[in-house]
Design an enzyme around this catalytic site. Structure first.
Site, PDB file in Angstrom:
ATOM      1  N   GLY A 183       0.828  -1.195   0.000  1.00 26.97           N
ATOM      2  CA  GLY A 183       0.000   0.000   0.000  1.00 26.97           C
ATOM      3  C   GLY A 183       0.861   1.243   0.000  1.00 26.97           C
ATOM      4  N   ARG A 184       0.211   2.369  -0.103  1.00 24.96           N
ATOM      5  CA  ARG A 184       0.905   3.649  -0.150  1.00 24.96           C
ATOM      6  C   ARG A 184       0.181   4.631   0.760  1.00 24.96           C
ATOM      7  NH1 ARG A 184       3.999   6.475  -4.069  1.00 24.96           N
ATOM      8  NH2 ARG A 184       3.863   4.691  -5.479  1.00 24.96           N
ATOM      9  N   GLY A 203       5.092   7.440   1.608  1.00 28.09           N
ATOM     10  CA  GLY A 203       5.861   6.392   0.972  1.00 28.09           C
ATOM     11  C   GLY A 203       5.063   5.140   0.692  1.00 28.09           C
ATOM     12  N   ASP A 207      -0.969  12.263  15.216  1.00 27.93           N
ATOM     13  CA  ASP A 207      -1.786  11.999  14.021  1.00 27.93           C
ATOM     14  C   ASP A 207      -2.598  10.724  14.195  1.00 27.93           C
ATOM     15  OD1 ASP A 207      -2.851  12.365  11.485  1.00 27.93           O
ATOM     16  OD2 ASP A 207      -1.221  11.298  10.491  1.00 27.93           O
TER      17      ASP A 207
END
Length: 296
Positions: free
Chosen positions: A22-23, A27, A142
């Site tokens: 995945g992205r 990255g 986050d």
């Protein structure tokens, strides 16, 4: 480095890239094999942002080091384990444990929303890891449903890419690019410094999402619009039941008025007790999911 290159040589002389998983905003996550310890791992390939003058390699390096150092100093079942950090081929690579998991975001999008006892159990486990991080001087900054991983027996907080260690200059008043605004504490959107209380607001917003199927505030729109929306209290949830007491305490706009992590843990453990779900004392992680995990 493409897949073909990953198949012809080893990163660091030991890590064989096998396939992309995945992205995200910083990255690509790869599935890989550690030939030295003969185990499968996950490797995040940090890709630099591009500025007018080209790739910002220094920023990518700072971010990778921050993520590896933040997560690397933690050891808890509810926190992703980091094994190694490499710089090779002009890129930085963070090696971490490989988890077969769905994110909380994926799970809720699939099911619509989670029952109260599931949301409470996930929150209880996640809070245990968050308390461990805060105790070690690490602020996540986050927390959102996309970086909460759900396996068959664990709830794991991942992506410490914008985490800050206590006392570091990175604990600034600027909301980093890539943060999920709908899960960012109101005071952070107003430019105040990151604190444990801000992480707790984000944690509460994720619980709200889990049980309601939506965030407490709109997930679209500019930061300015979202900041205006956050001048009002969230709409009371319709499905939270006894969880509303916890959510109301965590989602207070004034950080000084929010419940503490310890208070939230006690409230969640009491909800689980009333729901008939056995958990360890609030200061300890529970051993396993209740029967019939939704990840099966």
């Amino acid at each position: 480095m493409g897949t073909g290159t990953g198949k012809t040589r080893l990163l660091g002389g030991r890590y064989q890239l096998t396939s992309p998983m995945g992205r995200d905003g910083v990255g690509i996550m790869w599935r890989a094999h550690d030939s030295r310890l003969r185990r499968n791992v996950a490797i995040k390939e940090i890709q630099p942002h591009f500025r007018d003058h080209g790739a910002d390699l220094e920023e990518a390096r700072r971010r990778a080091l921050r993520e590896a150092r933040s997560a690397g100093r933690l050891s808890h079942p509810a926190v992703i384990s980091v094994h190694d950090l490499l710089e090779e081929g002009g890129r930085l690579w963070i090696v971490m444990e490989l988890l077969e998991a769905l994110t909380l975001k994926e799970t809720v999008r699939h099911l619509g929303h989670l029952p109260v006892h599931w949301a409470a159990w996930i929150g209880f486990q996640l809070l245990s890891g968050l308390r461990h991080a805060h105790g070690a001087g690490v602020l996540h900054r986050d927390i959102n449903p996309g970086n909460i991983l759900l396996t068959g027996d664990r709830v794991v907080l991942s992506d410490f890419g914008i985490a800050a260690l206590s006392g570091e200059a990175s604990a600034s008043t600027t909301v980093p690019i890539g943060c999920a605004p709908a899960y960012t504490a109101p005071e952070r959107l107003r430019g105040r410094a990151a604190t444990p209380a801000a992480d707790l607001w984000s944690f509460g917003a994720c619980l709200y999402f889990a049980v309601e199927g939506r965030s407490p505030y709109p997930e679209s729109g500019s930061l300015a619009v979202l900041s205006t929306a956050m001048s009002r209290n969230p709409e009371p949830p319709a499905k939270a039941g006894p969880l509303w007491t916890v959510l109301e305490g965590l989602l207070r706009r004034d950080p000084a008025a929010r419940v503490s992590a310890g208070q939230a843990a006690r409230l969640l453990s009491e909800i689980l007790r009333l729901e008939g779900v056995a958990v360890a004392p609030p200061q300890l992680p529970a051993a396993r999911f209740p029967a019939g995990p939704f990840t099966s």
